[in-house]
Scaffold this motif. Structure first.
Motif, PDB file in Angstrom:
ATOM      1  N   MET A  47       0.821  -1.191   0.000  1.00  0.00           N
ATOM      2  CA  MET A  47       0.000   0.000   0.000  1.00  0.00           C
ATOM      3  C   MET A  47       0.864   1.253   0.000  1.00  0.00           C
ATOM      4  O   MET A  47       0.540   2.221  -0.653  1.00  0.00           O
ATOM      5  N   TYR A  48       1.976   1.226   0.692  1.00  0.00           N
ATOM      6  CA  TYR A  48       2.851   2.399   0.755  1.00  0.00           C
ATOM      7  C   TYR A  48       3.391   2.749  -0.623  1.00  0.00           C
ATOM      8  O   TYR A  48       3.433   3.910  -1.010  1.00  0.00           O
ATOM      9  N   SER A  49       3.773   1.731  -1.410  1.00  0.00           N
ATOM     10  CA  SER A  49       4.310   2.010  -2.743  1.00  0.00           C
ATOM     11  C   SER A  49       3.236   2.596  -3.660  1.00  0.00           C
ATOM     12  O   SER A  49       3.527   3.408  -4.520  1.00  0.00           O
ATOM     13  N   GLN A  50       1.993   2.167  -3.485  1.00  0.00           N
ATOM     14  CA  GLN A  50       0.909   2.713  -4.295  1.00  0.00           C
ATOM     15  C   GLN A  50       0.701   4.199  -3.988  1.00  0.00           C
ATOM     16  O   GLN A  50       0.453   4.986  -4.885  1.00  0.00           O
ATOM     17  N   GLY A  51       0.822   4.568  -2.737  1.00  0.00           N
ATOM     18  CA  GLY A  51       0.676   5.979  -2.352  1.00  0.00           C
ATOM     19  C   GLY A  51       1.790   6.814  -2.941  1.00  0.00           C
ATOM     20  O   GLY A  51       1.571   7.918  -3.433  1.00  0.00           O
ATOM     21  N   THR A  52       2.996   6.298  -2.920  1.00  0.00           N
ATOM     22  CA  THR A  52       4.135   7.011  -3.490  1.00  0.00           C
ATOM     23  C   THR A  52       3.973   7.155  -4.994  1.00  0.00           C
ATOM     24  O   THR A  52       4.255   8.210  -5.560  1.00  0.00           O
ATOM     25  N   LYS A  53       3.496   6.092  -5.624  1.00  0.00           N
ATOM     26  CA  LYS A  53       3.292   6.137  -7.076  1.00  0.00           C
ATOM     27  C   LYS A  53       2.228   7.175  -7.426  1.00  0.00           C
ATOM     28  O   LYS A  53       2.358   7.928  -8.384  1.00  0.00           O
TER      29      LYS A  53
ATOM     30  N   ARG B 233       2.652  10.625  -9.673  1.00  0.00           N
ATOM     31  CA  ARG B 233       1.815  10.975 -10.823  1.00  0.00           C
ATOM     32  C   ARG B 233       1.242  12.377 -10.672  1.00  0.00           C
ATOM     33  O   ARG B 233       1.193  13.143 -11.634  1.00  0.00           O
ATOM     34  N   ILE B 234       0.778  12.695  -9.476  1.00  0.00           N
ATOM     35  CA  ILE B 234       0.220  14.025  -9.223  1.00  0.00           C
ATOM     36  C   ILE B 234       1.288  15.090  -9.420  1.00  0.00           C
ATOM     37  O   ILE B 234       1.049  16.116 -10.066  1.00  0.00           O
ATOM     38  N   LYS B 235       2.462  14.850  -8.888  1.00  0.00           N
ATOM     39  CA  LYS B 235       3.565  15.799  -9.037  1.00  0.00           C
ATOM     40  C   LYS B 235       3.914  16.004 -10.510  1.00  0.00           C
ATOM     41  O   LYS B 235       4.103  17.134 -10.970  1.00  0.00           O
ATOM     42  N   THR B 236       3.988  14.906 -11.259  1.00  0.00           N
ATOM     43  CA  THR B 236       4.287  14.987 -12.691  1.00  0.00           C
ATOM     44  C   THR B 236       3.215  15.776 -13.416  1.00  0.00           C
ATOM     45  O   THR B 236       3.522  16.627 -14.259  1.00  0.00           O
TER      46      THR B 236
END
Length: 71
Positions: A1-7, A11-14
């Motif tokens: 779940m942590y990696s999904q949040g980072t991903k 995406r939002i930052k990009t």
């Protein structure tokens, strides 16, 4: 779940960076086109800021003294 949040955050930052770049291009589109048509160089120096330079300035020479002020 942590990696999904980072991903997701990545995406939002990009997407935000893409929107900022698009807004920057829209703001400076007309002056950039003017400069390109005249063969000037354009350097992006910040959001909505450009540095325009005519390369012919590099060809200018300082006139030498005219035969020592024509004795």
């Amino acid at each position: 779940m942590y990696s999904q949040g980072t991903k997701g955050l990545s995406r939002i930052k990009t997407r935000i960076q893409e929107l900022i770049a698009l807004a920057d291009r829209e703001i400076c589109m007309e002056p950039d086109e003017f400069a390109f048509r005249r063969g000037w160089t354009v350097a992006r120096i910040g959001f909505g800021a450009r540095r325009y330079r005519d390369p012919r300035f590099d060809q200018l020479k300082v006139p030498s003294r005219i035969a020592e002020e024509v004795s």
